[in-house]
Structures are given as structure tokens and as C-alpha cells.
Design a protein around this motif. Structure first.
Motif, PDB file in Angstrom:
ATOM      1  N   MET A   1      11.124  -6.307 -17.839  1.00  6.81           N
ATOM      2  CA  MET A   1      11.198  -5.977 -19.262  1.00  6.81           C
ATOM      3  C   MET A   1      10.193  -4.894 -19.639  1.00  6.81           C
ATOM      4  SD  MET A   1      13.696  -7.770 -20.258  1.00  6.81           S
ATOM      5  CE  MET A   1      13.577  -7.474 -22.027  1.00  6.81           C
ATOM      6  N   ALA A   2       9.008  -4.937 -19.019  1.00  9.79           N
ATOM      7  CA  ALA A   2       7.959  -3.961 -19.341  1.00  9.79           C
ATOM      8  C   ALA A   2       8.068  -2.699 -18.496  1.00  9.79           C
ATOM      9  CB  ALA A   2       6.587  -4.592 -19.152  1.00  9.79           C
ATOM     10  N   GLN A   3       9.038  -2.677 -17.577  1.00  8.87           N
ATOM     11  CA  GLN A   3       9.265  -1.547 -16.677  1.00  8.87           C
ATOM     12  C   GLN A   3       7.999  -1.211 -15.881  1.00  8.87           C
ATOM     13  OE1 GLN A   3      11.276   1.741 -18.575  1.00  8.87           O
ATOM     14  NE2 GLN A   3      13.027   0.478 -19.122  1.00  8.87           N
ATOM     15  N   GLU A   4       7.416  -2.256 -15.296  1.00  5.12           N
ATOM     16  CA  GLU A   4       6.247  -2.103 -14.433  1.00  5.12           C
ATOM     17  C   GLU A   4       6.759  -1.947 -12.998  1.00  5.12           C
ATOM     18  OE1 GLU A   4       4.134  -5.678 -15.295  1.00  5.12           O
ATOM     19  OE2 GLU A   4       3.227  -4.878 -17.120  1.00  5.12           O
ATOM     20  N   THR A   5       6.954  -0.722 -12.599  1.00  6.83           N
ATOM     21  CA  THR A   5       7.640  -0.421 -11.346  1.00  6.83           C
ATOM     22  C   THR A   5       6.924  -0.988 -10.132  1.00  6.83           C
ATOM     23  OG1 THR A   5       8.481   1.611 -12.347  1.00  6.83           O
ATOM     24  CG2 THR A   5       8.623   1.437  -9.942  1.00  6.83           C
ATOM     25  N   ALA A   6       5.602  -0.822 -10.055  1.00 10.27           N
ATOM     26  CA  ALA A   6       4.856  -1.274  -8.879  1.00 10.27           C
ATOM     27  C   ALA A   6       4.989  -2.773  -8.684  1.00 10.27           C
ATOM     28  CB  ALA A   6       3.387  -0.883  -9.006  1.00 10.27           C
ATOM     29  N   VAL A   7       4.862  -3.521  -9.747  1.00 12.77           N
ATOM     30  CA  VAL A   7       4.941  -4.985  -9.667  1.00 12.77           C
ATOM     31  C   VAL A   7       6.340  -5.418  -9.265  1.00 12.77           C
ATOM     32  CG1 VAL A   7       4.761  -7.151 -10.965  1.00 12.77           C
ATOM     33  CG2 VAL A   7       3.106  -5.313 -11.363  1.00 12.77           C
ATOM     34  N   LEU A   8       7.337  -4.884  -9.942  1.00 11.64           N
ATOM     35  CA  LEU A   8       8.714  -5.292  -9.659  1.00 11.64           C
ATOM     36  C   LEU A   8       9.132  -4.903  -8.248  1.00 11.64           C
ATOM     37  CD1 LEU A   8      11.265  -6.614 -10.733  1.00 11.64           C
ATOM     38  CD2 LEU A   8      12.013  -4.364 -11.535  1.00 11.64           C
ATOM     39  N   LEU A   9       8.789  -3.696  -7.823  1.00 16.62           N
ATOM     40  CA  LEU A   9       9.182  -3.253  -6.491  1.00 16.62           C
ATOM     41  C   LEU A   9       8.515  -4.098  -5.414  1.00 16.62           C
ATOM     42  CD1 LEU A   9      10.815  -1.325  -4.827  1.00 16.62           C
ATOM     43  CD2 LEU A   9       9.011   0.388  -5.072  1.00 16.62           C
ATOM     44  N   SER A  10       7.272  -4.503  -5.642  1.00 21.08           N
ATOM     45  CA  SER A  10       6.575  -5.365  -4.691  1.00 21.08           C
ATOM     46  C   SER A  10       7.286  -6.701  -4.545  1.00 21.08           C
ATOM     47  CB  SER A  10       5.132  -5.580  -5.151  1.00 21.08           C
ATOM     48  OG  SER A  10       4.463  -6.470  -4.287  1.00 21.08           O
TER      49      SER A  10
ATOM     50  N   LYS B   1       9.209 -15.726 -10.733  1.00 19.01           N
ATOM     51  CA  LYS B   1      10.311 -15.257 -11.580  1.00 19.01           C
ATOM     52  C   LYS B   1       9.793 -14.758 -12.923  1.00 19.01           C
ATOM     53  CE  LYS B   1      12.970 -18.937 -11.377  1.00 19.01           C
ATOM     54  NZ  LYS B   1      14.154 -19.786 -11.648  1.00 19.01           N
ATOM     55  N   ARG B   2       8.810 -15.466 -13.489  1.00 24.82           N
ATOM     56  CA  ARG B   2       8.247 -15.026 -14.773  1.00 24.82           C
ATOM     57  C   ARG B   2       7.589 -13.656 -14.631  1.00 24.82           C
ATOM     58  NH1 ARG B   2       6.756 -20.533 -15.253  1.00 24.82           N
ATOM     59  NH2 ARG B   2       4.672 -20.084 -14.446  1.00 24.82           N
ATOM     60  N   VAL B   3       6.817 -13.482 -13.562  1.00 21.98           N
ATOM     61  CA  VAL B   3       6.150 -12.196 -13.336  1.00 21.98           C
ATOM     62  C   VAL B   3       7.187 -11.095 -13.154  1.00 21.98           C
ATOM     63  CG1 VAL B   3       4.707 -10.888 -11.732  1.00 21.98           C
ATOM     64  CG2 VAL B   3       4.063 -13.225 -12.365  1.00 21.98           C
ATOM     65  N   ALA B   4       8.235 -11.387 -12.380  1.00 23.38           N
ATOM     66  CA  ALA B   4       9.272 -10.390 -12.126  1.00 23.38           C
ATOM     67  C   ALA B   4      10.018 -10.027 -13.405  1.00 23.38           C
ATOM     68  CB  ALA B   4      10.251 -10.907 -11.075  1.00 23.38           C
ATOM     69  N   MET B   5      10.368 -11.016 -14.212  1.00 23.11           N
ATOM     70  CA  MET B   5      11.092 -10.741 -15.439  1.00 23.11           C
ATOM     71  C   MET B   5      10.226  -9.976 -16.435  1.00 23.11           C
ATOM     72  SD  MET B   5      14.155 -11.638 -15.002  1.00 23.11           S
ATOM     73  CE  MET B   5      13.974 -11.250 -13.260  1.00 23.11           C
ATOM     74  N   LYS B   6       8.931 -10.320 -16.483  1.00 25.61           N
ATOM     75  CA  LYS B   6       8.005  -9.584 -17.347  1.00 25.61           C
ATOM     76  C   LYS B   6       7.918  -8.134 -16.889  1.00 25.61           C
ATOM     77  CE  LYS B   6       3.175  -9.531 -18.899  1.00 25.61           C
ATOM     78  NZ  LYS B   6       2.802  -8.243 -18.292  1.00 25.61           N
ATOM     79  N   ALA B   7       7.816  -7.931 -15.559  1.00 23.11           N
ATOM     80  CA  ALA B   7       7.745  -6.575 -15.024  1.00 23.11           C
ATOM     81  C   ALA B   7       9.034  -5.812 -15.297  1.00 23.11           C
ATOM     82  CB  ALA B   7       7.472  -6.616 -13.521  1.00 23.11           C
TER      83      ALA B   7
ATOM     84  N   MET C   1       0.830  -1.204   0.000  1.00 19.93           N
ATOM     85  CA  MET C   1       0.000   0.000   0.000  1.00 19.93           C
ATOM     86  C   MET C   1       0.864   1.253   0.000  1.00 19.93           C
ATOM     87  SD  MET C   1      -3.252  -0.998   2.452  1.00 19.93           S
ATOM     88  CE  MET C   1      -2.285  -1.584   3.847  1.00 19.93           C
ATOM     89  N   PHE C   2       1.952   1.192   0.738  1.00 16.38           N
ATOM     90  CA  PHE C   2       2.872   2.315   0.822  1.00 16.38           C
ATOM     91  C   PHE C   2       3.510   2.592  -0.533  1.00 16.38           C
ATOM     92  CE2 PHE C   2       7.226   3.861   2.104  1.00 16.38           C
ATOM     93  CZ  PHE C   2       6.821   5.098   2.568  1.00 16.38           C
ATOM     94  N   VAL C   3       3.924   1.533  -1.219  1.00 16.62           N
ATOM     95  CA  VAL C   3       4.519   1.697  -2.551  1.00 16.62           C
ATOM     96  C   VAL C   3       3.532   2.356  -3.505  1.00 16.62           C
ATOM     97  CG1 VAL C   3       5.266   0.412  -4.600  1.00 16.62           C
ATOM     98  CG2 VAL C   3       6.225  -0.149  -2.362  1.00 16.62           C
ATOM     99  N   ALA C   4       2.278   1.937  -3.450  1.00 15.69           N
ATOM    100  CA  ALA C   4       1.258   2.541  -4.314  1.00 15.69           C
ATOM    101  C   ALA C   4       1.125   4.036  -4.040  1.00 15.69           C
ATOM    102  CB  ALA C   4      -0.084   1.839  -4.110  1.00 15.69           C
ATOM    103  N   GLN C   5       1.149   4.419  -2.764  1.00 16.73           N
ATOM    104  CA  GLN C   5       1.077   5.833  -2.408  1.00 16.73           C
ATOM    105  C   GLN C   5       2.300   6.599  -2.917  1.00 16.73           C
ATOM    106  OE1 GLN C   5       0.250   4.979   1.927  1.00 16.73           O
ATOM    107  NE2 GLN C   5      -1.060   6.769   1.678  1.00 16.73           N
ATOM    108  N   LEU C   6       3.473   5.985  -2.775  1.00 12.58           N
ATOM    109  CA  LEU C   6       4.701   6.653  -3.224  1.00 12.58           C
ATOM    110  C   LEU C   6       4.693   6.877  -4.726  1.00 12.58           C
ATOM    111  CD1 LEU C   6       7.432   4.782  -1.146  1.00 12.58           C
ATOM    112  CD2 LEU C   6       6.707   7.160  -0.850  1.00 12.58           C
ATOM    113  N   LEU C   7       4.261   5.878  -5.465  1.00  7.93           N
ATOM    114  CA  LEU C   7       4.252   6.007  -6.926  1.00  7.93           C
ATOM    115  C   LEU C   7       3.292   7.110  -7.368  1.00  7.93           C
ATOM    116  CD1 LEU C   7       4.383   2.243  -7.955  1.00  7.93           C
ATOM    117  CD2 LEU C   7       6.206   3.943  -8.172  1.00  7.93           C
ATOM    118  N   ALA C   8       2.244   7.337  -6.578  1.00 10.04           N
ATOM    119  CA  ALA C   8       1.281   8.387  -6.914  1.00 10.04           C
ATOM    120  C   ALA C   8       1.862   9.781  -6.726  1.00 10.04           C
ATOM    121  CB  ALA C   8       0.019   8.222  -6.066  1.00 10.04           C
ATOM    122  N   ILE C   9       2.911   9.897  -5.910  1.00  7.40           N
ATOM    123  CA  ILE C   9       3.542  11.220  -5.685  1.00  7.40           C
ATOM    124  C   ILE C   9       4.966  11.243  -6.252  1.00  7.40           C
ATOM    125  CG2 ILE C   9       2.142  11.779  -3.662  1.00  7.40           C
ATOM    126  CD1 ILE C   9       4.583  10.967  -1.910  1.00  7.40           C
ATOM    127  N   ASP C  10       5.199  10.439  -7.274  1.00  4.34           N
ATOM    128  CA  ASP C  10       6.531  10.333  -7.867  1.00  4.34           C
ATOM    129  C   ASP C  10       6.487  10.694  -9.350  1.00  4.34           C
ATOM    130  OD1 ASP C  10       9.183   9.757  -8.319  1.00  4.34           O
ATOM    131  OD2 ASP C  10       8.937   7.581  -8.285  1.00  4.34           O
TER     132      ASP C  10
END
Length: 216
Positions: free
Chosen positions: A142-151, A134-140, A74-83
Motif C-alpha cells: 500500500m505504501a509502495q515500499e519497493t525494497a521491503v516488498l521485493l525482499s 503478511k501485514r508487513v507485506a500489505m503495508k509495503a 544486499m543485491f536488491v539494495a544495490q539495484l535500487l540505488a541505480i534505478d
């Protein structure tokens, strides 16, 4: 990357206008970041102090109802909203893609592996979960999905944190040197960035803190 001293100076200029809970969060996080900066030759201690700083930033009064991992997400989601400057994105993708790949591919910081070991589960379900993660992380990645990878990164780091805090690893042990070193470096970039976003976040509401500052 801003130092604790630089963050403290910036915070001093705006803290009087902040709600008390936010002011205390930032003050405590900066204090632990400053302590972490002193640990130049002990990555175990550096990582733990950095984790305390991160914990000081995100832990809420609902800490006894929600898991630490839920709070962190939840904290990461809040941070990304103010980044708007995508600072967290740049920390992950410009500096640490190699260490992150290594961390994600390490089964020793994957909680289901240890759960299966504790429960004598020989079904190899943990391995399927690990492959999926690992598949989800590698996809994130490659796709630069910050929220997913950081989680996912924080999940892995949380397992390492538990190993150290609960005495499940040897101090300065050879078995986990690589992941502790990578973890300290990743957190050493993430934590100052997180605090900076909170300092600059204006009216962002991170909730009440579990342990408010009391007089007497």
C-alpha cells in the motif's frame, strides 16, 4: 521488457569497459535468461532457469559466508540505488500486485510453516509469524515500499525454488500450479529488469564472483 537477445546486444556495446566480474555476471545471467525464454509450456523449468539467471547476477565470492537470502537483500539494495527510473517499482506495482498478494498469502511458500511441520512444533508460532509477514507485506504494498516488498517476494520465491530444486514437489504437479505459474511470470519480468539495470549501471560494484572464469 527486454529480451535476452536485446540485452546481449546492449551489453556487447559496453562490456569491454566493464570490470571482468561484472561482465561475467551479466553474460551468464543473459545466457540463462535466453534458456528460460525457450520454456513457453513448462513453468517449472522456466522458473528454475530464471532463478539461475538471477543467481548468476547476484551471487558473490562471499556466497559461502552469507546466506543466499542475505546476498539477495544486499543485491536488491544495490539495484535500487541505480534505478532512478524506478523500473523495479513498476514491475511490482504496475504488473503483479494480484499475483504478489496471492504469493504472500500462501503459507506453502512460507519457510516457518515447513520448519514447524518438520520439527512437530504445535505452538502455532509460525502462524503468528505468517500473519506478521503478511501485514508487513500489505503495508509495503500500500505504501509502495519497493525494497521491503521485493525482499518478502524473493523470500517466498526462494522457498518455492528450494521445493523444486530439492525434489520437494512433483514436476507439473497439480498442488502447486498456481504459485509456480505466478512465480515464473514475476521472475520473467524481474530478471530482465535486473540485468538491464546492471548493464546500464555504469561503475556499480557487485563484488567478485564465487566461480570466476578460468582458462584451461
Amino acid at each position: 521488457m527486454p529480451t535476452a537477445a536485446e540485452l546481449k546486444t546492449r551489453h556487447r556495446g559496453i562490456r569491454d569497459a566493464q570490470p571482468e566480474a561484472l561482465r561475467v555476471r551479466i553474460h551468464r545471467a543473459i545466457s540463462w535468461l535466453a534458456r528460460a525464454e525457450q520454456e513457453t509450456g513448462d513453468p517449472d523449468a522456466r522458473f528454475l532457469f530464471l532463478w539461475i539467471a538471477f543467481n548468476a547476477a547476484y551471487a558473490s565470492e562471499f556466497g559461502f559466508e552469507h546466506s543466499e537470502r542475505d546476498q539477495a537483500r544486499m543485491f536488491v539494495a544495490q539495484l535500487l540505488a541505480i534505478d532512478p527510473g524506478h523500473r523495479l517499482h513498476h514491475v511490482l506495482y504496475d504488473q503483479f500486485t494480484g499475483p504478489i498478494r496471492t504469493l504472500v498469502e500462501n503459507r506453502f511458500v512460507f519457510e516457518p510453516f515447513w520448519k514447524a511441520l518438520r520439527e512437530h512444533d504445535s505452538s502455532e508460532r509460525w502462524a503468528e509469524q505468517f500473519a506478521g509477514s503478511k501485514r508487513v507485506a500489505m503495508k509495503a504494498l500500500m505504501a509502495q515500499e519497493t525494497a521491503v516488498l521485493l525482499s518478502i517476494v524473493l523470500d517466498r520465491l526462494h522457498v518455492l525454488r528450494n521445493q523444486l530444486v530439492h525434489g520437494g514437489a512433483t514436476w507439473n504437479g497439480a498442488a502447486n500450479r498456481a504459485q509456480v505459474g505466478d512465480a515464473a511470470r514475476i521472475m520473467g519480468a524481474l530478471v530482465p529488469t535486473v540485468i538491464l539495470l546492471m548493464v546500464e549501471g555504469g561503475a556499480a560494484d557487485f563484488g567478485e564472483i564465487a566461480f570466476p572464469l578460468l582458462a584451461g
